[in-house]
Scaffold this motif. Structure first.
Motif, PDB file in Angstrom:
ATOM      1  N   PRO A 118      70.179  47.360  45.296  1.00 49.46           N
ATOM      2  CA  PRO A 118      71.015  46.361  45.992  1.00 49.46           C
ATOM      3  C   PRO A 118      70.221  45.311  46.766  1.00 49.46           C
ATOM      4  O   PRO A 118      70.731  44.207  46.996  1.00 49.46           O
ATOM      5  CB  PRO A 118      71.855  47.213  46.954  1.00 49.46           C
ATOM      6  CG  PRO A 118      71.903  48.560  46.322  1.00 49.46           C
ATOM      7  CD  PRO A 118      70.565  48.735  45.677  1.00 49.46           C
ATOM      8  N   ILE A 119      68.974  45.608  47.153  1.00 45.50           N
ATOM      9  CA  ILE A 119      68.209  44.667  47.978  1.00 45.50           C
ATOM     10  C   ILE A 119      67.934  43.359  47.240  1.00 45.50           C
ATOM     11  O   ILE A 119      68.306  42.287  47.729  1.00 45.50           O
ATOM     12  CB  ILE A 119      66.903  45.327  48.482  1.00 45.50           C
ATOM     13  CG1 ILE A 119      67.240  46.466  49.441  1.00 45.50           C
ATOM     14  CG2 ILE A 119      66.007  44.295  49.162  1.00 45.50           C
ATOM     15  CD1 ILE A 119      66.043  47.277  49.879  1.00 45.50           C
ATOM     16  N   PRO A 120      67.305  43.369  46.046  1.00 48.04           N
ATOM     17  CA  PRO A 120      67.111  42.096  45.338  1.00 48.04           C
ATOM     18  C   PRO A 120      68.415  41.497  44.820  1.00 48.04           C
ATOM     19  O   PRO A 120      68.523  40.264  44.702  1.00 48.04           O
ATOM     20  CB  PRO A 120      66.175  42.465  44.181  1.00 48.04           C
ATOM     21  CG  PRO A 120      66.376  43.924  43.977  1.00 48.04           C
ATOM     22  CD  PRO A 120      66.648  44.485  45.337  1.00 48.04           C
ATOM     23  N   ILE A 121      69.402  42.344  44.529  1.00 51.07           N
ATOM     24  CA  ILE A 121      70.690  41.816  44.053  1.00 51.07           C
ATOM     25  C   ILE A 121      71.369  41.003  45.159  1.00 51.07           C
ATOM     26  O   ILE A 121      71.827  39.872  44.934  1.00 51.07           O
ATOM     27  CB  ILE A 121      71.611  42.963  43.579  1.00 51.07           C
ATOM     28  CG1 ILE A 121      71.068  43.574  42.284  1.00 51.07           C
ATOM     29  CG2 ILE A 121      73.040  42.447  43.365  1.00 51.07           C
ATOM     30  CD1 ILE A 121      71.858  44.771  41.789  1.00 51.07           C
ATOM     31  N   LEU A 122      71.430  41.574  46.368  1.00 53.40           N
ATOM     32  CA  LEU A 122      72.029  40.849  47.491  1.00 53.40           C
ATOM     33  C   LEU A 122      71.267  39.568  47.791  1.00 53.40           C
ATOM     34  O   LEU A 122      71.865  38.515  48.050  1.00 53.40           O
ATOM     35  CB  LEU A 122      72.042  41.745  48.741  1.00 53.40           C
ATOM     36  CG  LEU A 122      73.046  42.896  48.761  1.00 53.40           C
ATOM     37  CD1 LEU A 122      72.773  43.822  49.946  1.00 53.40           C
ATOM     38  CD2 LEU A 122      74.478  42.362  48.819  1.00 53.40           C
TER      39      LEU A 122
END
Length: 310
Positions: free
Chosen positions: A162-166
């Motif tokens: 979720p970190i790079p996606i967000l």
């Protein structure tokens, strides 16, 4: 770069620019040589450790497989971060594409969390050895390592993805200069025109939940080992415990100390130059990687013997 149809990135540039030390540019000059030496040491020593464990039949044991896993993580982390940093220092190659930046962000978060998890699983080995010695051969097996590796991969893919996606779904409206040597989540996200509260909260809560729980479990493991050893009346029990646990405990100190200093410099940002966290961010990707295999090579007789055999 024109906006994607789904509106995930909206900026006139096709890349980010990494600006390492905004307020202390001369740091690049004196840091490049020791950083390159640390990088070579990290790749070389981990390579020697991998080859030694691979070739030495006596090291084909469950816990050494986790050590191989740890060495592979260290190599990938170094290769993901340090060559790009050195390219900036030596050749001023500060540009990085959006895709490469978010990929680097994922690898750093994913592999660093996996490293924490492996260190936690490795703490289980001395716990079983001292607290459940008769059951050690039936608990610490290749099947246990396979299950642990599956858990480590699953847990950290789910938490890191979720970190790079967000971050990639934010709107970037013009500013593309990252005040960092690497694509750290918050350094990138703060360039966005959007509200990054969710990114900030997820990074903080997720990071402390995962790393914090790992460190708590490590502390519990060593507390139980200490309690067990203190209750033994056998002569030399404490010395044996220190010998068995020494390498792993030093590894934990490397990992947690660099992380603690990094966190503290963020807390006292008004008293510390903003370039200090950037420097520590780079160093914590290479110093533990360079020192871990050296510590294990020096403190583990089987590994030392295996290296001497080749």
């Amino acid at each position: 770069m024109t906006a994607h149809q789904n509106g995930t990135i909206s900026t006139g540039a096709s890349e980010f620019l990494l600006n390492c030390f905004v307020r202390s540019p001369t740091w690049q000059l004196w840091l490049s040589l020791p950083l390159s030496l640390l990088f070579l040491v990290a790749i070389g020593t981990n390579g020697v450790l991998l080859i030694t464990v691979w070739l030495e039949a006596s090291l084909h044991q469950p816990m050494y497989y986790l050590l191989i896993f740890l060495s592979l993580l260290d190599i990938v982390l170094c290769l993901t971060v340090i060559p790009k940093v050195l390219a900036i220092f030596w050749f001023d190659l500060s540009s990085i594409s959006f895709d490469a930046c978010f990929l680097q962000m994922f690898i750093m978060n994913f592999f660093y969390a996996m490293e924490s998890c492996i260190i936690m699983v490795m703490a289980y080995d001395p716990y079983v050895a001292f607290c459940l010695p008769l059951r050690y051969p039936s608990i610490i097996t290749e099947q246990f390592v396979a299950k642990a590796a599956s858990f480590i991969l699953a847990r950290n893919v789910i938490s890191a993805l979720p970190i790079p996606i967000l971050s990639s779904r934010l709107h970037y409206c013009g500013r593309n200069v990252i005040e960092n040597c690497i694509c750290a989540n918050m350094s990138v996200s703060k360039l966005s025109c959007d509200d990054i509260t969710i990114n900030r909260l997820y990074q903080f809560a997720g990071g402390w939940t995962l790393l914090g729980s790992d460190l708590v479990l490590i502390f519990i493991s060593y507390s139980l080992i200490l309690q067990t050893v203190m209750g033994l009346k056998a002569e030399g029990a404490m010395a044996k415990a220190l010998s068995t646990c020494g390498s792993h405990f030093i590894l934990i100190l490397f990992f947690s100390t660099v992380l603690l200093v990094f966190v503290l410099t963020h807390v006292v940002t008004k008293k510390v130059s903003p370039d200090v966290p950037v420097l520590l961010n780079v160093l914590h990707h290479v110093i533990p990687a360079a020192l871990n295999p050296i510590v294990y090579g020096v403190h583990t007789q089987e590994i030392k013997q295996g290296i001497q055999n080749y």
